[in-house]
Design a protein around this motif. Structure first.
Motif, PDB file in Angstrom:
ATOM      1  N   GLU A 131      -0.409   4.288   5.598  1.00  0.00           N
ATOM      2  CA  GLU A 131      -0.150   5.635   6.107  1.00  0.00           C
ATOM      3  C   GLU A 131       0.354   6.567   5.014  1.00  0.00           C
ATOM      4  OE1 GLU A 131      -0.973   6.201   9.233  1.00  0.00           O
ATOM      5  OE2 GLU A 131      -1.538   4.081   9.353  1.00  0.00           O
ATOM      6  N   SER A 132       0.624   6.023   3.852  1.00  0.00           N
ATOM      7  CA  SER A 132       1.175   6.853   2.781  1.00  0.00           C
ATOM      8  C   SER A 132       0.071   7.634   2.090  1.00  0.00           C
ATOM      9  CB  SER A 132       1.885   5.993   1.731  1.00  0.00           C
ATOM     10  OG  SER A 132       2.881   5.208   2.318  1.00  0.00           O
ATOM     11  N   ARG A 133       0.497   8.701   1.427  1.00  0.00           N
ATOM     12  CA  ARG A 133      -0.473   9.443   0.628  1.00  0.00           C
ATOM     13  C   ARG A 133      -1.057   8.527  -0.456  1.00  0.00           C
ATOM     14  NH1 ARG A 133       1.147  14.207  -3.311  1.00  0.00           N
ATOM     15  NH2 ARG A 133      -0.943  14.534  -4.135  1.00  0.00           N
ATOM     16  N   PHE A 134      -0.223   7.767  -1.097  1.00  0.00           N
ATOM     17  CA  PHE A 134      -0.682   6.748  -2.036  1.00  0.00           C
ATOM     18  C   PHE A 134      -0.164   5.395  -1.537  1.00  0.00           C
ATOM     19  CE2 PHE A 134      -0.199  10.648  -4.497  1.00  0.00           C
ATOM     20  CZ  PHE A 134      -1.469  10.779  -5.020  1.00  0.00           C
ATOM     21  N   ALA A 135      -1.072   4.474  -1.262  1.00  0.00           N
ATOM     22  CA  ALA A 135      -0.636   3.155  -0.806  1.00  0.00           C
ATOM     23  C   ALA A 135       0.314   2.546  -1.827  1.00  0.00           C
ATOM     24  CB  ALA A 135      -1.841   2.252  -0.586  1.00  0.00           C
ATOM     25  N   SER A 136       0.029   2.802  -3.101  1.00  0.00           N
ATOM     26  CA  SER A 136       0.923   2.365  -4.163  1.00  0.00           C
ATOM     27  C   SER A 136       0.697   3.280  -5.356  1.00  0.00           C
ATOM     28  CB  SER A 136       0.638   0.910  -4.573  1.00  0.00           C
ATOM     29  OG  SER A 136      -0.649   0.816  -5.145  1.00  0.00           O
ATOM     30  N   ARG A 228     -11.598   5.790  -0.270  1.00  0.00           N
ATOM     31  CA  ARG A 228     -10.659   5.829   0.850  1.00  0.00           C
ATOM     32  C   ARG A 228      -9.250   6.155   0.348  1.00  0.00           C
ATOM     33  NH1 ARG A 228     -10.072   3.270   6.051  1.00  0.00           N
ATOM     34  NH2 ARG A 228      -7.934   2.583   6.341  1.00  0.00           N
ATOM     35  N   ALA A 229      -8.898   5.569  -0.805  1.00  0.00           N
ATOM     36  CA  ALA A 229      -7.592   5.878  -1.393  1.00  0.00           C
ATOM     37  C   ALA A 229      -7.523   7.352  -1.790  1.00  0.00           C
ATOM     38  CB  ALA A 229      -7.344   4.976  -2.608  1.00  0.00           C
ATOM     39  N   VAL A 230      -8.625   7.848  -2.335  1.00  0.00           N
ATOM     40  CA  VAL A 230      -8.658   9.268  -2.716  1.00  0.00           C
ATOM     41  C   VAL A 230      -8.448  10.146  -1.487  1.00  0.00           C
ATOM     42  CG1 VAL A 230     -10.144  11.127  -3.545  1.00  0.00           C
ATOM     43  CG2 VAL A 230     -10.113   8.929  -4.737  1.00  0.00           C
ATOM     44  N   GLU A 231      -9.120   9.793  -0.416  1.00  0.00           N
ATOM     45  CA  GLU A 231      -9.029  10.613   0.796  1.00  0.00           C
ATOM     46  C   GLU A 231      -7.600  10.631   1.331  1.00  0.00           C
ATOM     47  OE1 GLU A 231     -11.976   9.793   3.726  1.00  0.00           O
ATOM     48  OE2 GLU A 231     -11.614  11.740   4.650  1.00  0.00           O
ATOM     49  N   ASN A 232      -6.948   9.465   1.326  1.00  0.00           N
ATOM     50  CA  ASN A 232      -5.544   9.430   1.750  1.00  0.00           C
ATOM     51  C   ASN A 232      -4.695  10.337   0.872  1.00  0.00           C
ATOM     52  OD1 ASN A 232      -6.021   7.687   3.811  1.00  0.00           O
ATOM     53  ND2 ASN A 232      -5.311   5.861   2.740  1.00  0.00           N
ATOM     54  N   GLY A 233      -4.965  10.292  -0.436  1.00  0.00           N
ATOM     55  CA  GLY A 233      -4.195  11.111  -1.366  1.00  0.00           C
ATOM     56  C   GLY A 233      -4.378  12.591  -1.094  1.00  0.00           C
ATOM     57  N   LEU A 234      -5.575  12.975  -0.642  1.00  0.00           N
ATOM     58  CA  LEU A 234      -5.840  14.388  -0.357  1.00  0.00           C
ATOM     59  C   LEU A 234      -5.118  14.853   0.886  1.00  0.00           C
ATOM     60  CD1 LEU A 234      -9.701  14.585  -0.876  1.00  0.00           C
ATOM     61  CD2 LEU A 234      -7.911  15.437  -2.395  1.00  0.00           C
ATOM     62  N   SER A 235      -4.998  13.947   1.853  1.00  0.00           N
ATOM     63  CA  SER A 235      -4.570  14.381   3.175  1.00  0.00           C
ATOM     64  C   SER A 235      -3.068  14.514   3.310  1.00  0.00           C
ATOM     65  CB  SER A 235      -5.077  13.391   4.225  1.00  0.00           C
ATOM     66  OG  SER A 235      -6.476  13.286   4.128  1.00  0.00           O
TER      67      SER A 235
END
Lengths: 435, 668
Positions: A131-136, A228-235
């Motif tokens: 759920e984080s912007r960056f998983a790590s 997918r990681a990029v998308e989380n970072g954007l959101s």
């Protein structure tokens, strides 16, 4: 073939592309036990080239211990009540620089291990970071002059897949804080366009995957995984920024120059703390150099590379003294990291951020002179939300460090974990560590 | 991905094996080959060298920057700032190591957005601004720019996606904004980031098509995308001709990008790309400023440029030349006379290097400084680079359980004397006998590349020896004799071929392609052979034309519905043309492969193979379930339904066992 089935295929492909292959791989997500206290975040700190035990070990044991004058850990004296010094853990069946680096955070796991060869930071990120912007977040200090390799990397997404750290503070800053859009509607419009681009790239990956063999298809799976990681970072994620969410000032320096090592370490630490305080991630690591580090500690008065110093024989008093001075400098950096976390109030809870964090200082070798991975030194810090009682010196003898990795999972609330890495090194947590 | 770990596992295995000996003298006789002890194959085994596997190769970081420069016409240092890739056997472009991590994907996105914003749209679009017909111009741009970004024609399915993105983004950002988003997306496309070396099944192997050949040739020789001339040869299919391929390899080798690519190879081969950042003790070596490091790099580049492109181009000149290129400051640093004539724009000129033992690149400051300790020389490091990079014999790490302290500095002893324990302590001698005696020959060169007549007043003994090699064993005194021995060794030329093939192919050549590697190495058996000949042989070998792999499982299009799917309403079959368009040639095998499918159309790639015993001018009748919108590498008779395809001028004739491919797109 009909147009209907073709359409159906394309839709099915899209769904398959969106599904993340990795998180499922790590096993079902288990609800974290609410009753047991646990850490909200994990920080891994690394410094290279083992130690000299006689200069590292505290005196005393249990809750009554001290850092001897002049010893490597003495600069931690102010944080004596915040740390657990863990002594006597072995990387079973492992020796030397490269082997130690590979086993340190993975427990020697392979693709067939329950942890799939992931390192502890990546495993935990896979469990609590979705759920984080960056998983790590992986930050480094001069880790990459030799490129990526088993020697220069410590994090593994899965067996054989190295996770590179970012060695450039300016790039880390830009990723974390540099993309503030204007108005909310402008930000929304930008986000929509970026997502359209990601969707387009995903569609292309799906088509391309059909043209390549299974092995090359893995590369495209990783690419999808990365998008997918990029998308989380954007959101933006769902992290709660602390009141103290303040981006640090990043100096414009050549992050690769030897004599900038202290400055880069300092600003990367500040960025790591800011990322945590701003809720950008729950799992972060700071890797200082790498095993066989050639860094010359000119700022502690040394003229030889750290790796050379680490091999100073007991008869070489000057060499040992220079190594101890370098190691004490690392301890001071670790202490600074704890200073920063202890100074920030935990958002929405009692205590400091340090109280709700588990910090792990890992090394890859025991006695560097012998190239052995026995009695590898670990220092833990923080209260892990109450799960860990700090202010102790724990001495074990010949136990597998995979037990510590299991305990770290438990401290993070992942109590279902019973083994970490190579199963043949044993299962279960480290006795006496957690409450 | 399994292959990636092989080098490190090999090291661990060697280490563990040594450990099991348990205190006995380890005998790490260097492995015969770099890739885990694979020896040279016998001539019989290599009668018909087989090419390697099919791969996707992500652009290496340097290739990304070069490609952006050539594609957009603007400089880029984004790639240089990306997270470092995994280095395999010294090179950062191994196909298995080049994957896309979460960090890299984010860096690629940021770079693509910045480059999209910086791009000179007026120069890139095929119409005047503002465009008279925005939609038509956008479509033309997607096809023309996309063909350069993807290094092959864009399929109509692909074009449709980008046109859709253009429409979405230009709605509120206008024509230019839409074009910038198309550029940003294409720079994140797998077709831009990955170079396919997949080929098309021809009944025996996978033949790389003309576009794949063009990219492989271009990246292996120039480190960047094909130029206009090479693209044209791919488009016409002329590149399928081996003679054309070789001619192009030679042309590209001498372009500015080709010259820069030779430097990239040398920098990684000898690890001298680490020179700028290799830590040194500023107290011991205050003279080694960042400026001197940069000049040393320039010295080696200028020398390599001269040897390869202006001199004899031989290994011998590279390893034994008695001249070098310095400017006044570097000459002062080395304590030699500065150049006086034919100075280049940076003040570098050719000088005779009179120092005792000077021997080409072996005695360059760049190599000597990189391979030394922070405050002294290192016979170990210098012996190791010769052993591993010039003889291709990797060494295991030191065994665990013994103290491996490097000898402390001692002004009463020479370096050679300090390292004497390596030759007398049983646990050390096994490994160090293959390194230190080579490194001792370098003792007249200090830790930052300067000649020294003596060592703090002590006489230097620079005698050395190579043992446990296959063909280079012997004694020598100093670096000049070492250089001559290495230059004359077939083992060294074979190793150089292996290293260059590693760089060009992005695989482990000795392990994966022993026969092709031997074949290209044979080029250097002639002592007069130029390094250019080696690079060309590698870039035009069978591995640059074909690949091996299991035959495709099925000829059916990959998106065929499952057989147990209930029948669905078939659209009415179009009436056949009034006259049959022709018949398929006898003995012609036709493999139809679906490239892309979308709601209103699809593209197929077709490979035809002559299974007969005589040459034929082929005709292939293929059922096209729609209306042809475009086709390539062929002439088509018919617009839909059964269409007879014939070869274009260049691929019409098929020799026995020969194959070629063509393709088409159709709308439905």
């Amino acid at each position: 073939m009909t147009s209907i089935s073709r359409r159906g295929f394309v839709r099915g492909l899209g769904a398959a592309a969106v599904a993340a292959p990795f998180f499922e791989l790590l096993g079902p997500r288990v609800a974290r036990a609410q009753a047991v206290a646990s850490a909200k975040r994990l920080v891994v700190f690394f410094s290279p080239n083992g130690t000299i035990h006689s200069k590292w070990r505290p005196s005393g044991t249990g809750a009554s211990f001290t850092f001897p004058a002049g010893s490597i850990l003495e600069p931690l004296a102010a944080h004596r009540a915040d740390v657990v010094v863990v002594d006597g853990l072995d990387f079973i069946g492992t020796s030397n620089h490269e082997g130690g680096m590979a086993a340190m955070l993975t427990g020697g796991g392979s693709a067939s291990s329950p942890t799939a060869g992931a390192s502890i930071d990546q495993y935990v990120a896979g469990r609590i970071g979705a759920e984080s912007r960056f998983a790590s977040l992986e930050l480094g200090v001069q880790t990459s002059a030799w490129g990526g390799s088993v020697q220069t990397r410590m994090s593994y997404r899965r067996a054989g897949e190295l996770v590179p750290p970012d060695d450039r503070p300016d790039e880390v800053y830009r990723r974390l804080f540099g993309e503030v859009a204007g108005t909310p509607s402008a930000a929304d419009a930008l986000l929509r366009k970026r997502k359209s681009v990601l969707d387009l790239v995903r569609a292309e990956l799906g088509v391309l995957k059909r043209a390549v063999g299974a092995e090359e298809g893995q590369k495209l799976d990783r690419h999808l995984d990365a998008l997918r990681a990029v998308e989380n970072g954007l959101s933006g994620g769902t992290g709660v920024p602390a009141a103290a969410c303040t981006p640090p000032v990043v100096p414009r320096i050549d992050a690769g120059a030897n004599d900038h090592f202290p400055d880069v370490t300092r600003v990367q630490t500040d960025l790591l703390v800011a990322a945590l305080a701003c809720g950008a991630t729950k799992v972060a690591s700071l890797q200082c150099s790498h095993t066989v580090s050639p860094t010359v500690f000119s700022w502690t008065g040394s003229g030889d590379g750290h790796h050379s110093l680490s091999h100073s024989d007991d008869g070489n008093a000057a060499g040992v003294a220079a190594f101890v001075a370098a190691e004490r400098w690392f301890t001071a950096q670790f202490s600074y990291l704890l200073d920063r976390l202890a100074a920030l109030p935990e958002p929405g809870a009692e205590g400091s951020m340090l109280d709700h964090t588990l910090v792990v200082w890992a090394k890859e070798l025991g006695d560097a002179r012998l190239h052995e991975c026995r009695a590898v030194p670990f220092v833990l810090a923080g209260r892990a939300g109450g799960r860990l009682t700090p202010g102790r010196y724990l001495r074990y003898s010949g136990l597998s460090h995979t037990k510590l990795l299991v305990s770290i999972c438990h401290a993070m609330g992942l109590d279902d974990v019973t083994s970490f890495g190579d199963l043949s090194h044993g299962t279960g947590a480290l006795e006496g560590l957690l409450g | 991905m399994k292959r990636l770990l092989i080098p490190s596992l090999a090291l661990l295995t060697a280490c563990q094996a040594v450990g099991q000996i348990g205190g006995a003298t380890p005998d790490p006789t260097p492995e015969a080959g770099r890739d885990g002890g694979v020896g040279a194959p016998s001539p019989e085994e290599c009668a018909a060298p087989a090419p390697g596997r099919r791969v996707l190769r992500r652009l290496a970081r340097a290739e990304y920057d070069h490609t952006v420069r050539d594609l957009l016409g603007i400089p880029s240092d984004h790639g240089a700032r990306f997270a470092s890739d995994t280095v395999v056997e010294g090179f950062d472009n191994h196909a298995d190591a080049l994957t896309i991590s979460g960090l890299l994907a984010d860096q690629l996105r940021l770079a693509a957005e910045e480059l999209g914003a910086r791009a000179d749209v007026a120069r890139l679009v095929p119409c005047a601004l503002p465009p008279p017909d925005a939609a038509a111009c956008a479509r033309d741009f997607v096809e023309a720019f996309g063909a350069r970004a993807f290094r092959r024609p864009v399929t109509s399915a692909e074009a449709a996606r980008y046109v859709q993105l253009f429409e979405l983004t230009s709605a509120d950002e206008g024509f230019e904004g839409g074009v910038r988003w198309v550029i940003t997306a294409m720079l994140q496309s797998p077709h831009f980031l990955h170079r396919p070396e997949l080929g098309t099944w021809n009944g025996a192997r996978y033949a790389l098509d003309a576009w794949e050949r063009a990219s492989l040739l271009s990246y292996s020789i120039t480190g960047t995308m094909p130029d206009a001339a090479l693209f044209e040869l791919a488009r016409s299919g002329a590149l399928m001709d081996a003679a054309v391929l070789e001619r192009e390899a030679r042309r590209l080798f001498r372009t500015p990008s080709g010259r820069a690519n030779v430097q990239r190879f040398v920098g990684q081969w000898l690890s001298i790309d680490r020179l700028a950042e290799v830590p040194k003790d500023a107290v011991t070596y205050p003279e080694l400023t960042p400026q001197i490091r940069a000049k040393m790099k320039r010295e080696t580049e200028r020398f390599v440029e001269h040897v390869v492109f202006e001199g004899t181009g031989t290994i011998t000149e590279l390893l034994t030349a008695d001249y070098g290129f310095v400017d006044a400051a570097l000459a002062g640093y080395y304590g030699i006379s500065p150049p006086t004539e034919d100075l280049d724009s940076e003040g570098f000129g050719r000088v005779f290097r009179g120092e005792l033992g000077y021997s080409g690149i072996l005695t360059h400051g760049s190599l000597l400084t990189t391979h030394a300790r922070a405050s002294s020389t290192s016979p170990v490091h210098r012996g190791k680079v010769v052993r591993e990079r010039l003889l291709c014999q990797p060494l295991p790490p030191p065994p665990p359980g013994i103290v491996v302290q490097p000898p402390p500095l001692d002004p009463t002893l020479t370096t050679r004397e300090r390292y004497a324990a390596h030759g007398s302590v049983a646990a050390c001698v096994g490994c160090h006998r293959v390194m230190d005696p080579i490194g001792f020959a370098f003792e007249h060169w200090d830790g930052i590349g300067r000649f020294r007549a003596d060592e703090g007043g002590h006489v230097i003994d620079a005698r050395g020896e190579i043992v446990s090699s296959r063909a280079t064993d012997g004694t020598f005194d100093g670096t000049a004799e070492l250089g001559r021995r290495l230059a004359a060794s077939p083992e060294v030329s074979s190793c150089l071929a292996e290293e260059w093939a590693r760089f060009a192919w992005g695989v482990s050549p000795r392990q994966e392609l022993p026969c092709v590697t031997d074949e290209v190495a044979r080029v250097l058996r002639d002592p007069a052979a130029r390094l250019e000949d080696l690079a060309v042989a590698i870039a035009t070998s069978v591995h640059a034309r074909e690949r091996t792999g299991p035959a495709p499982v099925t000829d059916a299009p990959p998106d065929a519905p499952p057989v147990d799917e209930p029948p669905v309403d078939e659209p009415p079959v179009e009436p056949p043309p009034s006259e049959p368009p022709g018949t398929t040639s006898p003995d012609l095998q036709i493999d139809v492969h679906n490239d892309a499918t979308w709601e209103t159309g699809f593209c197929d790639q077709v490979t035809v193979t002559n299974l007969g015993a005589t040459e034929l001018e082929w005709v292939a009748v293929v059922h096209v379930a729609g209306t042809l919108t475009q086709h390539w590498n062929s002439e088509a008779d018919g617009e839909g339904g059964d269409v007879a395809f014939r070869g274009a001028a260049w691929n019409r004739a098929l020799a026995p066992a020969g194959s070629t491919s063509f393709g088409y797109c159709a709308s439905r």
